[in-house]
Each structure stands twice: as C-alpha cells, then as structure tokens.
Design a protein around this motif. Structure first.
Motif, PDB file in Angstrom:
ATOM      1  N   ALA A  69       0.562  -1.115  -0.241  1.00 60.84           N
ATOM      2  CA  ALA A  69       0.058  -0.277   0.179  1.00 60.84           C
ATOM      3  C   ALA A  69       0.923   1.378  -0.173  1.00 60.84           C
ATOM      4  O   ALA A  69       0.136   2.393  -0.026  1.00 60.84           O
ATOM      5  CB  ALA A  69      -1.246  -0.142   1.204  1.00 60.84           C
ATOM      6  N   SER A  70       2.124   0.974  -0.071  1.00 60.71           N
ATOM      7  CA  SER A  70       3.076   2.487   0.392  1.00 60.71           C
ATOM      8  C   SER A  70       4.470   2.527   0.393  1.00 60.71           C
ATOM      9  O   SER A  70       5.050   3.085  -0.665  1.00 60.71           O
ATOM     10  CB  SER A  70       2.642   2.968   2.187  1.00 60.71           C
ATOM     11  N   VAL A 136     -11.656  -3.732  -0.668  1.00 58.27           N
ATOM     12  CA  VAL A 136     -12.102  -2.501  -0.268  1.00 58.27           C
ATOM     13  C   VAL A 136     -10.683  -1.274   1.084  1.00 58.27           C
ATOM     14  O   VAL A 136     -10.273  -0.498   0.666  1.00 58.27           O
ATOM     15  CB  VAL A 136     -13.379  -2.174   0.425  1.00 58.27           C
ATOM     16  N   ALA A 137     -10.569  -2.769   1.025  1.00 58.46           N
ATOM     17  CA  ALA A 137      -9.449  -1.723   2.029  1.00 58.46           C
ATOM     18  C   ALA A 137      -8.048  -2.084   2.254  1.00 58.46           C
ATOM     19  O   ALA A 137      -6.878  -0.978   2.087  1.00 58.46           O
ATOM     20  CB  ALA A 137      -9.899  -3.507   3.407  1.00 58.46           C
ATOM     21  N   SER A 138      -7.201  -2.697   0.643  1.00 60.25           N
ATOM     22  CA  SER A 138      -6.809  -2.290   0.010  1.00 60.25           C
ATOM     23  C   SER A 138      -6.371  -0.976  -0.677  1.00 60.25           C
ATOM     24  O   SER A 138      -5.275  -0.420  -0.750  1.00 60.25           O
ATOM     25  CB  SER A 138      -6.648  -3.773  -0.699  1.00 60.25           C
ATOM     26  N   TYR A 139      -7.282  -0.640  -1.076  1.00 60.11           N
ATOM     27  CA  TYR A 139      -7.721   0.532  -1.519  1.00 60.11           C
ATOM     28  C   TYR A 139      -7.666   1.104  -0.985  1.00 60.11           C
ATOM     29  O   TYR A 139      -6.525   2.807  -0.881  1.00 60.11           O
ATOM     30  CB  TYR A 139      -9.167   0.291  -2.400  1.00 60.11           C
ATOM     31  N   THR A 140      -8.402   1.639   0.619  1.00 53.71           N
ATOM     32  CA  THR A 140      -8.247   2.187   0.798  1.00 53.71           C
ATOM     33  C   THR A 140      -6.833   2.855   1.753  1.00 53.71           C
ATOM     34  O   THR A 140      -6.596   4.117   2.023  1.00 53.71           O
ATOM     35  CB  THR A 140      -9.263   1.689   2.465  1.00 53.71           C
ATOM     36  N   ALA A 141      -5.722   1.765   1.745  1.00 49.97           N
ATOM     37  CA  ALA A 141      -4.828   1.789   2.336  1.00 49.97           C
ATOM     38  C   ALA A 141      -4.190   2.680   1.369  1.00 49.97           C
ATOM     39  O   ALA A 141      -2.945   3.748   1.515  1.00 49.97           O
ATOM     40  CB  ALA A 141      -4.161   1.151   2.900  1.00 49.97           C
ATOM     41  N   CYS A 142      -3.774   2.356   0.018  1.00 50.67           N
ATOM     42  CA  CYS A 142      -3.714   3.206  -1.270  1.00 50.67           C
ATOM     43  C   CYS A 142      -3.921   4.391  -1.058  1.00 50.67           C
ATOM     44  O   CYS A 142      -2.879   5.529  -1.577  1.00 50.67           O
ATOM     45  CB  CYS A 142      -3.316   1.905  -1.724  1.00 50.67           C
ATOM     46  N   ALA A 143      -5.162   4.628  -0.881  1.00 51.49           N
ATOM     47  CA  ALA A 143      -5.389   5.977  -1.029  1.00 51.49           C
ATOM     48  C   ALA A 143      -5.505   6.613  -0.613  1.00 51.49           C
ATOM     49  O   ALA A 143      -5.029   7.909  -0.805  1.00 51.49           O
ATOM     50  CB  ALA A 143      -6.956   5.912  -1.708  1.00 51.49           C
ATOM     51  N   SER A 145      -1.984   6.342   1.001  1.00 47.05           N
ATOM     52  CA  SER A 145      -0.879   6.767   1.594  1.00 47.05           C
ATOM     53  C   SER A 145      -0.010   7.826   0.694  1.00 47.05           C
ATOM     54  O   SER A 145      -0.883   7.954  -0.755  1.00 47.05           O
ATOM     55  CB  SER A 145       0.216   6.012   1.101  1.00 47.05           C
ATOM     56  N   ALA A 146       1.482   8.094   0.723  1.00 51.28           N
ATOM     57  CA  ALA A 146       1.446   9.395   0.394  1.00 51.28           C
ATOM     58  C   ALA A 146       2.229   9.229  -1.079  1.00 51.28           C
ATOM     59  O   ALA A 146       2.295   9.479  -2.324  1.00 51.28           O
ATOM     60  CB  ALA A 146       2.719   9.956   0.764  1.00 51.28           C
ATOM     61  N   THR A 147       2.605   7.951  -1.017  1.00 50.97           N
ATOM     62  CA  THR A 147       3.416   7.601  -2.389  1.00 50.97           C
ATOM     63  C   THR A 147       2.148   7.502  -3.543  1.00 50.97           C
ATOM     64  O   THR A 147       2.339   7.625  -4.239  1.00 50.97           O
ATOM     65  CB  THR A 147       3.693   5.647  -2.081  1.00 50.97           C
ATOM     66  N   LEU A 182      -6.082   0.217 -11.229  1.00 52.57           N
ATOM     67  CA  LEU A 182      -6.806  -0.868 -10.291  1.00 52.57           C
ATOM     68  C   LEU A 182      -5.420  -1.821  -9.895  1.00 52.57           C
ATOM     69  O   LEU A 182      -5.726  -2.310  -9.101  1.00 52.57           O
ATOM     70  CB  LEU A 182      -7.572  -1.802 -10.917  1.00 52.57           C
ATOM     71  N   ALA A 183      -4.832  -1.762 -11.235  1.00 48.51           N
ATOM     72  CA  ALA A 183      -3.609  -2.647 -10.849  1.00 48.51           C
ATOM     73  C   ALA A 183      -2.555  -2.003  -9.679  1.00 48.51           C
ATOM     74  O   ALA A 183      -2.141  -2.906  -9.612  1.00 48.51           O
ATOM     75  CB  ALA A 183      -2.781  -3.000 -11.689  1.00 48.51           C
ATOM     76  N   ILE A 184      -2.675  -0.812  -9.481  1.00 50.51           N
ATOM     77  CA  ILE A 184      -1.756  -0.636  -8.932  1.00 50.51           C
ATOM     78  C   ILE A 184      -1.645  -0.778  -6.814  1.00 50.51           C
ATOM     79  O   ILE A 184      -1.419  -1.475  -6.423  1.00 50.51           O
ATOM     80  CB  ILE A 184      -1.767   1.010  -8.386  1.00 50.51           C
ATOM     81  N   ILE A 185      -3.289  -1.048  -6.865  1.00 52.94           N
ATOM     82  CA  ILE A 185      -3.680  -1.928  -6.017  1.00 52.94           C
ATOM     83  C   ILE A 185      -3.541  -3.442  -5.683  1.00 52.94           C
ATOM     84  O   ILE A 185      -4.380  -4.297  -6.409  1.00 52.94           O
ATOM     85  CB  ILE A 185      -5.550  -1.603  -5.744  1.00 52.94           C
ATOM     86  N   ARG A 186      -2.970  -3.713  -4.982  1.00 53.09           N
ATOM     87  CA  ARG A 186      -1.813  -5.106  -4.490  1.00 53.09           C
ATOM     88  C   ARG A 186      -2.923  -5.438  -3.127  1.00 53.09           C
ATOM     89  O   ARG A 186      -2.608  -4.943  -2.291  1.00 53.09           O
ATOM     90  CB  ARG A 186      -0.517  -5.548  -4.497  1.00 53.09           C
TER      91      ARG A 186
END
Length: 260
Positions: A69-70, A136-143, A145-147, A182-186
């Motif tokens: 996520a980061s 959803v949880a993985s997206y939330t963490a990615c969104a 993060s500053a990265t 969407l591919a960014i979200i692991r």
C-alpha cells in the motif's frame, strides 16, 4: 536492466522460470537475445527447461518496507509482483493489462460506475478466501498513502457490492486508465495489520514469502493459488548484494542466474 548468467542460455532460463510473472519481475524486460544465446548451456537439461529449479537473482537494493500500500522499495515491489495479486496486473514487456483476481474487464453500469468480479475460489496463501472487503481495505490503504494517493484522484470510491464483487465509482466519465490504476492496488487480507504487511505481506499470487532477511529473500510456490500462472519452480531466491563487486562476482561464479 538485468544480465543473464552466461553459463545458461536465454531459452533455458526462460524455461526454468515456469512463471510469466517471475520473468517480468526479475527484470528480463530489458534483456536482449541473440542466436548464440539459444544453444544448450552447461548443466542444463530438458527437465530444467520444464521448470522445477531455483531462480536466483542478485539484487542491487536492500529490502525496506514490503507494504504494497505504500512501499517505494525496488526489491520490495519486484518481489511483491510474484506474491500479491491485484484485480489486474501490468505486463511490463509492453505495459498492457491482464486479469489477475478479476475474472473480466470492468462491467460498465454507467459512465462513472463499474463492477469487477473476483476469481472464484481465489485464496490467500494462509488459506482464507479473497473477498471484496479485502479489495476495499487494500484500496483504502493505497489511497491514504503519500506514495500512491495521487494516482487515485480520478476515483470517487470502491465499495463491496457482495462478497465477490466490487463497485468502482470514478469522477471521470469513461475513465480510460481504469484497469491501469486498479492494477496499482495489490490485494492483501483486510485483517493483516500495516506493520505485518511491511515485514512480510500475504498474497494470493503464484508465489508466497518463505523468509525475508537483510541478506536474502526467499519465495516458494503458493499451494492455494488457482489462477492461470502457477509457479512451476521450487524457489525464487533474491541475494541482497548492494556492493557492485560482490554482485558481479556472484554472477560470474554462477551463484545467480540474473542480476541488476
């Protein structure tokens, strides 16, 4: 760019990997080939060309955070590609997208609403099923993060429609880069804490982490994987060789098949 060990032909190495994801993640997208590379290598056999071996790589980078996520860690990102699936993946040979956890392209409900269905029977390496809540949880963490947050500015939300379907809403009508973003979200388990993801994340990909240390990262096949690109080899082993001389020596001696 990666350099292939001269003791093994390009054909033998590609046969040994047994996994499309493994080839891309080890950086072979930057390798050239010639007819002289295609001959039989010393010690290579037909059996080796069908997989079953150990893929060894010399990494120029030391591991830091592996949190998908980061992390901006080069070796962390490269290793995670084998372990953690997204809804879609990116083929770094030509930057096209392909299905990973998703069964098909996003289904358009309207110009800004799309639905994506998760592969039936997909499980993480710990045996738990992959659900829409994990996405959803993985997206939330990615969104958050500053990265990666800037990449998700065109998104309004991602929500679980049911256990195996997510609804994606965008701010941009008919967003053309939907699958790429969407591919960014692991996707990792919603239950795995951030500090645990940073140390050794759990995924649903063809490989799973066996061990991570300051000197070596070891991956083994994920027995729960039910996707298209199953691992056919015994192990992927990254040797952390940040010193260029040590890295070149390992390559010359045959300790690694490929190096950065």
């Amino acid at each position: 760019m990666a350099i292939i060990n001269k003791g093994m032909s390009r054909r033998s190495f590609l046969g040994l990997t047994g996994s499309v994801a493994a080839v891309a993640g080890l950086g072979l997208t930057g390798c050239g080939g010639s007819s002289s590379d295609e001959g039989s290598a010393s010690g290579s056999t037909d059996s080796a060309n069908r997989g079953g071996g150990v893929i060894t790589a010399g990494s120029a980078y030391a591991p830091s955070s592996f949190d998908p996520a980061s992390t901006g860690s080069a070796v962390g990102l490269g290793a995670n590609w084998h372990v953690i699936e997204g809804l879609y993946g990116i083929d770094y040979h030509d930057y096209s997208t392909f299905n990973e956890l998703a069964t098909d392209d996003p289904k358009s409900v309207d110009d800004t609403t799309f639905e994506v269905t998760i592969r039936k029977g997909a499980k993480f390496s710990d045996g738990t099923e992959v659900t829409a809540d994990d996405v959803v949880a993985s997206y939330t963490a990615c969104a958050a993060s500053a990265t990666y947050a800037p990449f998700f500015q065109p998104f309004e939300s991602i929500e679980a429609k049911d256990a195996s379907t997510v609804t994606v809403k965008t701010k941009v009508p008919n967003f053309s880069l939907l699958k790429d973003r969407l591919a960014i979200i692991r996707v990792t388990p919603a239950t795995q804490a951030e500090e645990e993801r940073a140390k050794q994340p759990i995924g649903s990909g063809p490989w799973m982490y066996d061990s991570i240390s300051d000197t070596e990262i070891t991956l083994v096949p994920n027995p729960e994987y039910n996707g298209e690109y199953a691992a056919e080899d015994k192990k992927i082993q990254y040797s952390i060789l940040t010193d260029p001389t040590a890295r070149v020596t390992a390559q010359q001696e045959g300790s690694t098949l490929v190096m950065e």
